[in-house]
Design an enzyme around this catalytic site. Structure first.
Site, mmCIF file in Angstrom:
data_model
loop_
_atom_site.group_PDB
_atom_site.id
_atom_site.type_symbol
_atom_site.label_atom_id
_atom_site.label_comp_id
_atom_site.label_asym_id
_atom_site.label_seq_id
_atom_site.Cartn_x
_atom_site.Cartn_y
_atom_site.Cartn_z
ATOM 1 N N TYR A 1 -1.609 -2.585 -0.931
ATOM 2 C CA TYR A 1 -0.938 -1.272 -0.956
ATOM 3 C C TYR A 1 0.225 -1.253 0.030
ATOM 4 O O TYR A 1 1.339 -0.830 -0.297
ATOM 5 C CB TYR A 1 -1.944 -0.169 -0.604
ATOM 6 C CG TYR A 1 -1.305 1.178 -0.367
ATOM 7 C CD1 TYR A 1 -0.938 1.996 -1.430
ATOM 8 C CD2 TYR A 1 -1.056 1.640 0.934
ATOM 9 C CE1 TYR A 1 -0.332 3.235 -1.220
ATOM 10 C CE2 TYR A 1 -0.456 2.877 1.159
ATOM 11 C CZ TYR A 1 -0.098 3.675 0.081
ATOM 12 O OH TYR A 1 0.500 4.897 0.300
ATOM 13 N N ILE B 1 9.308 13.222 -12.171
ATOM 14 C CA ILE B 1 8.411 12.872 -11.062
ATOM 15 C C ILE B 1 7.257 12.047 -11.626
ATOM 16 O O ILE B 1 6.528 12.515 -12.505
ATOM 17 C CB ILE B 1 7.832 14.125 -10.372
ATOM 18 C CG1 ILE B 1 8.949 15.059 -9.923
ATOM 19 C CG2 ILE B 1 6.948 13.736 -9.188
ATOM 20 C CD1 ILE B 1 8.452 16.357 -9.291
#
Ligand code: NDP
Length: 331
Positions: free
Chosen positions: A190, A7
């Site tokens: 973003y 992760i």
């Protein structure tokens, strides 16, 4: 054996919560791929994760050398790779000027998309070798990159245009720092990076699912404005957003509850259901389908969501990939 899941950005927020939840099942060994080793180690300890349930490994997605080094270190560990969760991200909505990665790319797209793009391409080899029954590559998407939603229509809207800024190197010198070639806008950068994440997942699916059997999926986990992602947002936004989220985008309110308490409760509940959702995409047999963008309805039931026109544009996904075939060649 236990499954092995990597992760990225597991030192805080959703990544940490997912790492903890997976470790607690006793069925997973979690590789926490983080840029700040000490922070990640402390975060794991204070979350109460059992020592043998995780390994912290250094990964700074803002440096392609670091991505390659991470892959090298991971291989040295001789663990198999069963699931990769591309979770790390930065969000700089108030930035007036761009900052750049070690390789000179605008930071939001550089970290959220390009760093993950290289990582996923390199680790695909490891996923292919795994004998785990359900191997998965998961990328966190976002509703804000999806212009077919209410939240995705809050300006500035995402849009990659003809990718001229990216093709020019995204370096703010001889090309724009924005993918579409426009003026720098931190919030848009973003959102653009999240469209890239969603396009990347689909292109992985088209290129590699049939041949490898690996599941490629992205998800919109739901919005939770109390994670570190919003650290650079203006304080007023941080105050207003959770209630806004609950009232406007979720569209339901319980009449007895009000104000702050309501927002706090909803954030807590929402955080829990988000992590449950991510866990499903990591390991639930019913969510093993490849090429899907998962979302959850207000009763926490998963469904295959529609992507916006741009986020599902196959020609654009191919174009996004091609300049980087060379960039993603072997470690
Ligand atoms: P956080 O800011 O809490 O977590 C982001 C993580 O990414 C942190 O661990 C951070 O590390 C890490 N990170 C940042 N830059 C780098 C880098 N250069 N190299 C390696 N790791 C890095 O955010 P969230 O938990 O909210 O977000 C997680 C994911 O969920 C993101 O992909 C986001 O886009 C997605 N998402 C979140 C939503 C939300 O409402 N929160 C909504 C939709 C999607 P460090 O701890 O060192 O800062």
């Amino acid at each position: 054996r236990k499954g092995v899941v990597v992760i990225t950005g597991a030192s805080s927020g959703l990544g940490l919560a997912t790492a903890k939840a997976l470790a607690e099942t006793g069925k997973w060994h979690v590789i926490m791929a983080c840029r700040d080793f000490l922070k990640a180690e402390k975060a794991a300890q204070s979350a109460g994760m059992a020592k043998e349930s995780y390994t912290v490994m250094h990964l700074d997605l803002a440096s392609l050398d670091s991505v390659r080094q991470f892959v090298h270190n991971f291989r040295q560990s001789e663990r198999p790779l069963d699931v990769l969760v591309c979770n790390a991200a930065i969000y700089r909505p108030t930035a007036r000027t761009p900052t750049y990665t070690a390789n000179g790319y605008e930071m939001s797209v550089g970290v959220n998309h390009l760093g993950h793009f290289l990582l996923a391409n390199l680790l695909l080899e490891d996923l292919k070798k795994s004998d785990y029954p359900s191997r998965r590559l998961i990328i966190l998407g976002s509703i804000t990159g999806n212009t077919n939603t209410l939240a995705g229509n809050v300006p500035p809207k995402a849009g990659l245009g003809d990718l001229r800024g990216l093709a020019g190197g995204l370096n703010g010198r001889n090309s724009s720092a924005m993918i579409d070639g426009g003026d720098f806008d931190g919030a848009k950068a973003y959102k653009d990076s999240k469209i890239c994440n969603m396009l990347t997942m689909q292109e992985f699916h088209r290129r590699f699912h049939e041949e490898t059997g690996i599941t490629f999926a992205s998800l919109y986990p739901g919005c939770i404005a109390t994670t570190g992602l919003f650290r650079e947002h203006i304080p007023l936004f941080r105050l207003l957003f959770p209630p806004f989220q609950r009232f406007i985008t979720k569209g339901f309110v319980s009449e007895e509850e009000s104000g702050r308490r309501l927002a706090q409760r909803s954030v807590k509940q929402q955080a829990h259901s988000i992590v449950v959702g991510i866990l499903q995409v990591v390991s639930d047999p019913s969510l093993a389908k490849s090429g899907v963008y998962w979302s959850w309805n207000k009763d926490s039931a998963s469904f295959e969501n529609q992507l916006s026109q741009e986020a599902s544009d196959t020609a654009k996904a191919r174009k996004l990939w091609e300049p980087f075939d060379a960039f993603s060649s072997a470690v």
